[in-house]
Design an enzyme around this catalytic site. Structure first.
Site, PDB file in Angstrom:
ATOM      1  N   GLY A 237       0.917  -1.374  -0.454  1.00  0.00           N
ATOM      2  CA  GLY A 237       0.685   0.175   0.279  1.00  0.00           C
ATOM      3  C   GLY A 237       0.548   0.959  -0.251  1.00  0.00           C
ATOM      4  O   GLY A 237       1.323   1.662  -0.664  1.00  0.00           O
TER       5      GLY A 237
ATOM      6  N   GLU B  95      -1.856   9.837   3.210  1.00  0.00           N
ATOM      7  CA  GLU B  95      -0.847   9.849   3.896  1.00  0.00           C
ATOM      8  C   GLU B  95       0.316  11.172   3.829  1.00  0.00           C
ATOM      9  O   GLU B  95       0.295  10.748   4.804  1.00  0.00           O
ATOM     10  CB  GLU B  95       0.420   8.914   2.252  1.00  0.00           C
ATOM     11  CG  GLU B  95       0.283   7.592   1.870  1.00  0.00           C
ATOM     12  CD  GLU B  95      -0.406   6.720   3.588  1.00  0.00           C
ATOM     13  OE1 GLU B  95      -0.413   6.391   4.954  1.00  0.00           O
ATOM     14  OE2 GLU B  95      -1.497   5.835   3.350  1.00  0.00           O
TER      15      GLU B  95
ATOM     16  N   GLU C  12      -5.836   6.251  11.578  1.00  0.00           N
ATOM     17  CA  GLU C  12      -6.273   5.673   9.852  1.00  0.00           C
ATOM     18  C   GLU C  12      -8.612   5.979  10.391  1.00  0.00           C
ATOM     19  O   GLU C  12      -7.963   7.045   8.566  1.00  0.00           O
ATOM     20  CB  GLU C  12      -6.760   4.220  10.563  1.00  0.00           C
ATOM     21  CG  GLU C  12      -4.569   3.675  10.318  1.00  0.00           C
ATOM     22  CD  GLU C  12      -4.033   4.459   9.346  1.00  0.00           C
ATOM     23  OE1 GLU C  12      -4.428   4.827   8.567  1.00  0.00           O
ATOM     24  OE2 GLU C  12      -2.817   4.068   9.380  1.00  0.00           O
TER      25      GLU C  12
END
Ligand code: ZN
Length: 893
Positions: free
Chosen positions: A293, A330, A352
């Site tokens: 990922g 990110e 997250e």
């Protein structure tokens, strides 16, 4: 971290923790933060040096740590794994070998001292050797074909989250032990090396070049990064921060789009968070393997190539969108995760859930035409594209095997298992619901407060709620507790009563089990009444509530635009009015009704005809989200009915629903059409092809031939569906052609397209050949292993995939990365719908799998039971509708 590969594959697999709720939580406090390591001493500074041996795949290293002793201690206990300690010194005095103890099971290194360390600062120096692996944990290597030359090359990278920094250097590898890290590495002369901070100095040494990086600010160990190889780079700058994207040689130009997107995103976050990005530079690396990922290492984000590179001539629109979304996720972590880090893994959702929400918000703001929030409300076919946010989380959260957003985490394996749909997607979904309840600006002010108060430190969920409560003056702690500390979510039942009253009641919404607990939520309800302009809100705090003054002849829609994390069940009178108001209803509300209707069919509250009745009454449109919701439902039914007599009857019906939309869109792209049209066309062609539409199959075959002559004959957006359908109805020659193309290309995106298509064959001999690819190094290891699950799903032969996995267990497991290690094998069973497989799985797990796989085994077992029951129900309902059809041809299944 973005766990894309799991996201794309584990459509119905949810990694799960304990179902028990946690006690309400307190603000961050270092001493009481969970963890294995004693807290009386903590590191302040690390200086780490290491030298890889690329032939032997080992490295030698040394480190010097400044540690602060808060209470006298005889033992120094820190983390180390798969390392050999060759020397240890404390305050420059050598520690006898016998005083150094490694405990591989608990991943600990204990140094016992002759005398207790006094309070204050001390120096610990260690020398060690370790291994370079290919499964993406700690320091890893991966091989790839170089663009242009086609030569086989190798690079080094690191992946530390959740608990693998300890594989490269001994460290206090728990997030609350923040420290400054200064890295130095020796690399081959012609390699470029990248880490969190800029290069401080370089010099020639024996065997290569020694690169020394500047020290980082105070941060958690898992955020360190090191990557080195034969790289190219492009650069720019925004708000005084140097931006650079690094790729393997020959691919830097494909990073142009990502570089521009990053500048836009970073600038937006600087403003949103009210604290500017704190490092002098932000590196992003596109790496062709090693892990799947993307990882938010502070100042040095790593991405699997397809998540960062976009080639305007040869990439699809879906890739472009995915690149933007992953970068936005990110880069959000550079604040939420890096600058402020969750105290312990039980609060992983703070990282997250927040980064998912923030990334989506940012993507939606700058790309409104992509309808990203809407996309998030559709359970996207994982094999096809991106997305799957809210709906898959709600599907898993309706099961007995779910867990609260905040879950107890005791071991390393549990930390790795915490990266699941609930953490990411329910977290995101709850934040969105809360933002819309508190108001966009109030919410942002709360976030700024939180950022200011906790920067360069750690935090808990409680710290976030406190900041939002202070900013809003609303009881955020009370509202939030039900959503983050208890499992599941509610369904609100709507019942019309006399005199304009509407009675509301809530209960837990479940699929495949009955919940006997009296769980309630504080639901920030939104609703709209047809003909009234602004939606209204109501905080439903109890089991029941009443709406007043709702005209009895007006449609009432709860959960406006589907932004809330709950379902709504209407009584018959309300449902009729809603159905009648469909033509004037906005797309998000239509999608929300479809999603709820489908969930009620899955949960056994309604027959399949309830869902199809809604589908039949939708106004004709080419709205991507509406049609994609239907495509995904039809795709899952088509798989579920594989091998039954009812499948063909269903397919006929499904083709009849989907084909007119494709005809309206036309098979070929039109100049100037929106990106959503292009995405929908690809989606429809693939699904209608799989449903057996002769014309679409013929077109895909012709397009494939035409592609083979000159690929520019076919638009890039149609490549993936063309290959999939050509393979589905193709032969060994088709397989060979796709495979040859896959072997030849050096583009990771194209390679993945070709290999994905191989999974669509239904010929048992070719299925075996597709499965065998998982054992080769044709695909990066992290991707190769997923050939097995892909084949299990797309070929409708999970039995063949499972037999193969069983025979090659060891070789496959050796390739699986940390996040998928526990769930990989059990997840292969989620494609079965025969309850006899449950015993087989349990028996197999008992003998061959480790303890942390126990939960994934239970989830897979639950999925098998659900599929078996659901399949039975669907078949009965389709049979009875066909009996009705023979009397009245207008009745659909
Ligand atoms: Zn993330």
């Amino acid at each position: 971290m973005d766990y894309s590969e799991r996201m794309r594959l584990a459509f119905l697999v949810y990694l799960v923790g304990a179902v028990t709720s946690l006690p309400a939580e307190t603000p961050f406090d270092f001493a009481s933060t969970p963890g294995k390591l004693p807290k009386q001493l903590r590191p302040i500074d690390y200086a780490i040096w290491f030298k890889p041996d690329l032939k032997k795949l080992t490295f030698s290293g040394r480190e010097t740590l400044e540690i602060n002793v808060e209470q006298p201690a005889r033992e120094i206990i820190l983390n180390a794994l798969d390392l050999t300690i060759t020397n240890a010194e404390i305050d420059h005095k050598t520690v006898p070998k016998a005083a150094i103890k490694l405990d591989p099971k608990n991943e600990l290194l204990t140094i016992t001292l002759a005398q207790a360390l006094t309070t204050g600062e001390h120096t610990l120096a260690l020398k060690f050797i370790g291994k370079i692996n290919q499964f993406g944990r700690g320091l890893f290597y991966a091989k790839y074909q170089e663009q242009g030359t086609g030569r086989r090359k190798m690079f080094l990278g690191t992946q530390f989250e959740a608990t693998d920094a300890r594989r490269l250097f001994p460290c206090w590898d728990e997030p609350a032990f923040r420290a400054r890290f200064q890295l130095t590495a020796v690399v081959p002369e012609n390699w470029m090396a990248v880490s969190n901070m800029p290069v401080a100095s370089e010099k020639k040494v024996a065997g290569g070049r020694e690169v020394e990086f500047q020290p980082t600010p105070s941060m958690s160990s898992y955020l360190n990064v090191f990557c080195a190889g034969e790289f190219d780079a492009i650069e720019s700058e925004v708000d005084g921060v140097k931006l650079r994207i690094t790729t393997t040689k020959g691919k830097a130009e494909s990073a142009r789009y990502a570089l521009e997107a990053t500048a836009q995103i970073l600038h937006y976050y600087n403003e949103y968070f009210g604290v500017s990005y704190p490092l002098p530079k932000l590196d992003q690396l596109a790496i062709p393997g090693g892990f799947g990922g993307a990882m938010e290492n502070w100042g040095g984000i790593t991405y699997y190539e397809t998540a960062l590179l976009f080639d305007p001539a040869n990439s699809s629109a879906a890739t472009k969108q995915r690149v933007y979304e992953v970068i936005a996720h990110e880069v959000a972590h550079q604040w939420f995760g890096d600058l402020v880090t969750m105290a312990w893994w039980d609060n992983l959702w703070l990282n997250e859930g927040f980064a998912s929400w923030m990334g989506t918000k940012c993507t939606a703001r700058f790309n409104p035409q992509w309808e990203v929030w809407l996309e998030k409300s559709v359970p996207r076919d994982p094999a096809r594209r991106i997305g799957i946010v809210k709906e898959t989380a709600m599907e898993g959260d309706a099961r007995a095997t779910t867990h609260p957003i905040q879950q107890k985490v005791a071991t390393e394996a549990e930390a790795n298992s915490a990266f699941d749909d609930i953490t990411y997607k329910k977290g995101q979904s709850f934040l969105r619901m809360l933002e819309s309840f508190l108001g966009e600006e109030t919410f942002r002010d709360g976030i700024r407060r939180y950022m200011q108060a906790h920067k360069y430190s750690n935090s808990t969920t409680s710290d976030l709620w406190n900041a939002l409560s202070e900013a809003s003056g609303k009881p955020v702690v009370e509202i939030a507790a039900g959503w983050t500390e208890q499992p599941g979510f509610p369904v609100v039942n709507v019942k019309r009563e006399a005199n304009g009253k509407v009675a509301l009641s809530q209960e837990r919404f479940t699929i495949n089990f009955h919940d006997n607990t009296e769980t309630t939520w504080k639901i920030p309800l939104t609703y709209s009444i047809d003909g009234q302009s602004a939606p209204a809100t109501l905080l439903m705090s109890d089991k029941t509530a009443t709406l007043e003054d709702v005209p009895s002849d007006r449609a009432l829609k709860l959960n406006v635009e589907g932004a809330g994390n709950y379902r709504v069940a209407y009584d018959e009178a309300s449902w009729k009015l809603l159905i009648a108001s469909l033509p004037g209803m906005n797309v998000p509300d239509q999608v929300n009704l479809l999603s709820d209707a489908w969930a009620f069919v899955q949960g056994g509250r309604q027959p399949f005809s309830f869902y199809t009745g809604l589908v039949d009454r939708l106004p004709a449109s080419t709205a991507l989200a509406v049609r994609d919701q239907i495509v995904n439902v039809f795709d899952s039914i088509n798989h579920l009915l594989a091998g039954t007599r009812e499948q063909e009857q269903f397919r006929r019906y499904a083709r009849g629903i989907l084909r007119p939309t494709l005809d309206t869109l036309t098979f070929q792209p039109k100049p100037g059409e929106p990106m959503t049209a292009s995405l929908l066309r690809a989606s429809l062609i693939q699904e209608i092809g799989l449903l057996g539409d002769e014309e679409v199959i013929k077109m895909c075959r012709q397009n494939f031939e035409s592609y083979l002559k000159d690929r520019s004959n076919i638009p890039a957006d149609l490549w993936a569906p063309t290959f999939a359908i050509a393979m589905r109805y193709g032969d060994a020659a088709t397989w060979q052609k796709l495979h040859d193309l896959g072997l030849k290309t050096t583009s990771t995106e194209e390679k993945q397209n070709y290999y994905d298509a191989l999974a669509f064959t239904t010929d048992p001999k070719l299925i075996q050949e597709s499965l065998a690819i998982a054992l080769t190094d044709e695909l990066p290891t992290s991707r190769a292993v997923f050939m097995v699950s892909r084949v299990a799903r797309e070929s409708d032969r999970p039995d063949l995939a499972w037999e193969f996995a069983k025979e090659n267990l060891k070789a496959l497991i050796a390739k699986v990365d940390a996040l998928n290690a526990n769930s990989y094998l059990p997840s292969l069973f989620t494609f079965f719908s025969d309850p006899a497989r449950i015993e087989e799985l349990r028996g197999f797990a008992q003998k061959n799998l480790s303890e942390p796989s126990r939960k994934p085994v239970e989830i897979a077992s639950d999925e098998i039971l659900f599929r078996a029951d659901f399949r039975k129900r669907l078949i009965e309902q389709i049979q009875s509708s066909s009996r009705a059809e023979s009397r009245d041809p207008a009745v659909k299944p």
